[in-house]
Design a protein around this motif. Structure first.
Motif, PDB file in Angstrom:
ATOM      1  N   SER A   1     -27.562  19.554  -3.964  1.00 37.27           N
ATOM      2  CA  SER A   1     -27.762  19.061  -5.336  1.00 37.27           C
ATOM      3  C   SER A   1     -28.454  17.689  -5.333  1.00 37.27           C
ATOM      4  CB  SER A   1     -26.438  19.008  -6.099  1.00 37.27           C
ATOM      5  OG  SER A   1     -25.573  18.085  -5.483  1.00 37.27           O
ATOM      6  N   PHE A   2     -28.144  16.863  -4.326  1.00 36.53           N
ATOM      7  CA  PHE A   2     -28.802  15.549  -4.230  1.00 36.53           C
ATOM      8  C   PHE A   2     -30.241  15.700  -3.729  1.00 36.53           C
ATOM      9  CE2 PHE A   2     -24.350  14.368  -4.188  1.00 36.53           C
ATOM     10  CZ  PHE A   2     -24.340  13.261  -5.017  1.00 36.53           C
ATOM     11  N   MET A   3     -30.417  16.565  -2.717  1.00 40.50           N
ATOM     12  CA  MET A   3     -31.746  16.726  -2.130  1.00 40.50           C
ATOM     13  C   MET A   3     -32.720  17.342  -3.141  1.00 40.50           C
ATOM     14  SD  MET A   3     -30.457  17.753   1.675  1.00 40.50           S
ATOM     15  CE  MET A   3     -31.844  17.692   2.774  1.00 40.50           C
ATOM     16  N   ASN A   4     -32.213  18.259  -3.964  1.00 39.75           N
ATOM     17  CA  ASN A   4     -33.065  18.872  -4.994  1.00 39.75           C
ATOM     18  C   ASN A   4     -33.572  17.841  -5.985  1.00 39.75           C
ATOM     19  OD1 ASN A   4     -32.755  21.340  -3.849  1.00 39.75           O
ATOM     20  ND2 ASN A   4     -31.304  22.148  -5.334  1.00 39.75           N
ATOM     21  N   ASP A   5     -32.756  16.809  -6.220  1.00 45.69           N
ATOM     22  CA  ASP A   5     -33.151  15.747  -7.163  1.00 45.69           C
ATOM     23  C   ASP A   5     -33.960  14.643  -6.472  1.00 45.69           C
ATOM     24  OD1 ASP A   5     -31.822  17.048  -9.147  1.00 45.69           O
ATOM     25  OD2 ASP A   5     -30.001  15.827  -9.040  1.00 45.69           O
TER      26      ASP A   5
END
Length: 232
Positions: A60-64
């Protein structure tokens, strides 16, 4: 001094600026010595592919486009370190901060830090000449690993592209950020760090422009100073 690490396990942190050839040096070290290579980037990617709970959190962090928070990285790393308790560990991409280094100290003793010091202009020029086949990750350079047909992938014949973050102004900024991160770590490991048996850590900086020239010095350091036996 050398007596203190004359043992089977020599845990090592490798530091190097992005684009400075750290990946090449790591693969040479792994070819010559028995290390478990722990790259936080690889571990996070694997946890995402495995769809583990920690992987889903990281994704979820890497996607953002955000940095993965320390506590998630710690969880991934802790599990990986536990699984290689009987071998020397080569830590790549971690720690990035003194806070992370202090956390690491709770779960593993670090015996040596190898730091690569490559001039910024060399890295900027290297990145400027880098072209990538995005679907496969195959990387070419207009200087050394030249594609058979300029601008096209050798295997598929598809067009090569240049990553935005390989452009000079972005690379320069990234290198400045790296220097700001690396210096406190080198100071910490060189001056403040003590293992749980109150041993200090050998910190060695290797300067140069080419991996093939730097690596023999690292190999010599690992055998003579770190007392590591090379693979037979």
């Amino acid at each position: 001094k050398s007596q203190q690490i004359m043992k089977a396990i020599v845990n090592t942190v490798i530091l190097g600026a992005p684009g400075g050839g750290k990946g090449t040096i790591c693969s040479k070290i792994l070819k010559d010595f028995n290390f478990s290579h722990l790259s936080t980037g690889d571990l996070l990617r694997k946890s995402i592919i495995d769809k583990s709970s920690v992987g889903l959190k990281a994704q979820s962090f890497m996607n953002d486009g955000k940095f993965v928070p320390d506590e998630i990285v710690f969880e991934v790393l802790y599990n990986a370190i536990k699984s290689c308790a009987t071998s020397s560990v080569l830590l790549d991409g971690f720690p990035r901060t003194v806070t992370q280094a202090k956390f690491l100290n709770k779960i593993i003793n670090i015996h040596a830090v190898v730091s690569l010091n490559i001039p910024h202009e060399v890295i900027v020029n290297r990145m400027k000449s880098r072209w990538v086949h995005l679907p496969s990750g195959r990387t070419y350079s207009t200087n050394y690993n030249i594609p058979k047909v300029p601008g096209f992938d050798d295997v598929t014949g598809e067009k090569l592209s240049q990553r935005d973050d390989d452009k000079p102004e972005i690379v320069k900024k990234r290198l400045e950020n790296y220097d700001l991160m690396a210096q406190p770590l080198l100071d910490f490991y060189g001056n403040e760090y003590r293992s749980d048996s109150n041993q200090n850590c050998i910190v060695k900086v290797f300067s140069g422009t080419e991996s093939d020239v730097i690596y023999p010095q690292i190999k010599r350091f690992m055998i003579q100073d770190m007392k590591l036996a090379p693979k037979q």
